[in-house]
Design an enzyme around this catalytic site. Structure first.
Site, PDB file in Angstrom:
ATOM      1  N   PRO A  22       0.808  -1.228   0.000  1.00  0.00           N
ATOM      2  CA  PRO A  22       0.000   0.000   0.000  1.00  0.00           C
ATOM      3  C   PRO A  22       0.839   1.274   0.000  1.00  0.00           C
ATOM      4  CG  PRO A  22      -0.973  -1.615   1.479  1.00  0.00           C
ATOM      5  CD  PRO A  22       0.330  -2.196   1.018  1.00  0.00           C
ATOM      6  N   GLU A  70      11.343  -8.665 -17.106  1.00  0.00           N
ATOM      7  CA  GLU A  70       9.960  -8.274 -16.825  1.00  0.00           C
ATOM      8  C   GLU A  70       9.545  -7.102 -17.715  1.00  0.00           C
ATOM      9  OE1 GLU A  70       7.103  -6.752 -13.140  1.00  0.00           O
ATOM     10  OE2 GLU A  70       9.135  -7.465 -12.726  1.00  0.00           O
ATOM     11  N   HIS A 100     -13.617   3.857 -34.459  1.00  0.00           N
ATOM     12  CA  HIS A 100     -14.850   3.073 -34.285  1.00  0.00           C
ATOM     13  C   HIS A 100     -16.057   3.968 -34.013  1.00  0.00           C
ATOM     14  CE1 HIS A 100     -12.191  -0.423 -33.863  1.00  0.00           C
ATOM     15  NE2 HIS A 100     -13.249  -1.214 -33.848  1.00  0.00           N
ATOM     16  N   ALA A 147       4.298   1.277  -0.971  1.00  0.00           N
ATOM     17  CA  ALA A 147       5.541   1.085  -1.730  1.00  0.00           C
ATOM     18  C   ALA A 147       5.218   0.439  -3.067  1.00  0.00           C
ATOM     19  CB  ALA A 147       6.513   0.206  -0.948  1.00  0.00           C
ATOM     20  N   GLY A 148       5.411   1.229  -4.147  1.00  0.00           N
ATOM     21  CA  GLY A 148       5.178   0.724  -5.486  1.00  0.00           C
ATOM     22  C   GLY A 148       6.482   0.574  -6.227  1.00  0.00           C
ATOM     23  N   ASN A 194       6.461   4.423 -16.152  1.00  0.00           N
ATOM     24  CA  ASN A 194       7.245   4.948 -17.270  1.00  0.00           C
ATOM     25  C   ASN A 194       8.105   6.135 -16.862  1.00  0.00           C
ATOM     26  OD1 ASN A 194       6.126   2.937 -18.769  1.00  0.00           O
ATOM     27  ND2 ASN A 194       5.156   4.272 -20.286  1.00  0.00           N
ATOM     28  N   PHE A 205      -2.200  -5.189  -5.194  1.00  0.00           N
ATOM     29  CA  PHE A 205      -2.068  -5.238  -6.661  1.00  0.00           C
ATOM     30  C   PHE A 205      -1.302  -6.480  -7.119  1.00  0.00           C
ATOM     31  CE2 PHE A 205      -1.695  -0.353  -6.139  1.00  0.00           C
ATOM     32  CZ  PHE A 205      -3.056  -0.240  -5.937  1.00  0.00           C
TER      33      PHE A 205
END
Length: 385
Positions: free
Chosen positions: A134, A250, A346, A136-137, A374, A162
């Site tokens: 929660p 990865e 579309h 630390a990404g 990114n 996640f």
């Protein structure tokens, strides 16, 4: 040669072609009939995982000694491409095969390899890796989960979020601090076999914008005791370095997913604009449509050539972190751009979930976030200047 008309790369030999063809047949026959049910349910069934393992399509790069086919990342890339281009990208095979299994293969002891790799190959074990928390990404040094040595065990406490494959995974690699005072040098990796421990709990299957069929979960570890040999590597404190060494693969994997999705978007959009009529002619007959698709096809072709080169470098052991970061950032930015352009072509139908482009649009957005945002990719690239 496909919609992009890119010559086959040097690694695309007869064996890779046969694998691709066999996997395409398998997906159509064994996965397609139930796939929309998986998306609705929020998870691919364990039976589907087992069928995929029995078919020989999990962990193709694992050596034969541990139950695999003894392939290379070229085999992994073929699987990833077919999943994406045929629209089965909610099936979390890529993470299981090309992210989880390699940590055990590269850093595990011989006993650990023999214990866990055959199960990952067969589908009896479903793999996940618990990095994100929660708080630390992308900053892996900020993880709070701890693993405290207690005799011949470690006691793990903390929470993760996640986590892809989180609802089904029964083998989870957990990133934890064995020495919180040491920063990066205090991080270690542990294998938690969820069916063998107490104190492990799964939270809810998270409600995401896209990739609805790929279960993504909160995980909780409360005094989870694992044996000392659950530590990956010969000593504590090697986790951060292990992560850094494997992140290029990865990130290349994410780039492979991006290019497959771009190719699918281009195919479904070309089909649509050929059939759809407005003002007495097909949408494709309008110059704006032609120009937009010309731009998309050109950029997609550039991306495919670049990613193919990265795959070849990786097979040869020459893919560096900076180039992998370039591939991840550029292709995922392109993916989101392409989905937006193709959805626009579309018209209103592109906003309807019954059309593939709507799902492709929603699924694309996370690609710029996971495996390191990114923005982090640009930081890593900038350090090489």
């Amino acid at each position: 040669m496909g919609v992009l008309e890119v010559p086959a790369p040097s690694y695309q030999d007869e064996e890779i072609t046969l694998l691709d063809e066999a996997f395409a047949r398998f997906l159509e026959q064994e996965i397609a009939p139930d796939y929309e049910d998986f998306v609705t349910a929020g998870s691919v069934s364990r039976e589907a995982w087992k069928k995929t393992g029995d078919g020989g399509f999990l962990c193709p790069a694992i050596p034969e000694a541990y139950g695999g086919a003894g392939g290379t990342f070229a085999h992994e890339a073929a699987i990833i491409h077919r999943l994406g281009v045929d629209g089965f990208d909610h099936f979390g095979i890529a993470l299981h095969s090309a992210i989880v299994a390699p940590y055990i293969l590269h850093y595990g002891s011989e006993d650990q390899k023999k214990r866990w790799l055959p199960g990952l190959v067969s589908g009896d074990l479903v793999g996940a890796i618990a990095m994100t928390e929660p708080g630390a990404g992308s900053d892996l040094q900020g993880v709070k989960t701890t693993a405290r040595k207690d005799g011949n065990h470690y006691v793990i406490n903390g929470s993760k979020t996640f986590i892809t494959n989180g609802q089904l995974a029964n083998l989870i690699i957990v990133v934890a601090k064995t020495d919180p005072a040491q920063g990066a040098k205090g991080i270690s990796l542990f294998v938690v076999e969820t069916e063998q421990v107490d104190g492990f709990k799964r939270g809810r299957n998270l409600d995401k914008l896209g990739l609805k069929g790929n279960d993504t979960s909160e995980l909780f570890f409360e005094d989870v005791r694992v044996p000392a040999d659950a530590l990956i590597g010969a000593e504590e404190g090697r986790g951060f370095y292990q992560l850094m060494e494997q992140l290029p693969q990865e990130r290349l994997l994410v780039a492979c997913q991006a290019m497959a999705a771009i190719e699918r978007a281009l195919m479904v959009t070309i089909d649509y604009v050929k059939e759809r009529k407005a003002f007495g002619k097909s949408i494709l007959d309008f110059q704006n449509t032609q120009f937009k698709l010309a731009e998309v096809k050109t950029e997609a072709t550039i991306g495919r050539v670049f990613v193919n080169d990265c795959i070849q470098r990786h097979i040869e052991g020459k893919l560096d972190s900076v180039t992998a970061s370039m591939a991840k950032y550029w292709t995922t930015d392109l993916q989101c751009k392409v989905m937006d352009e193709c959805l626009q072509l579309h018209g209103g139908y592109g906003y309807m979930n019954e059309y593939p482009i709507a799902r492709l649009y929603a699924d694309a957005r996370v690609q710029r976030i996971y495996a390191g945002t990114n923005e982090i990719m640009k930081v890593l690239i900038a350090r090489s200047l």
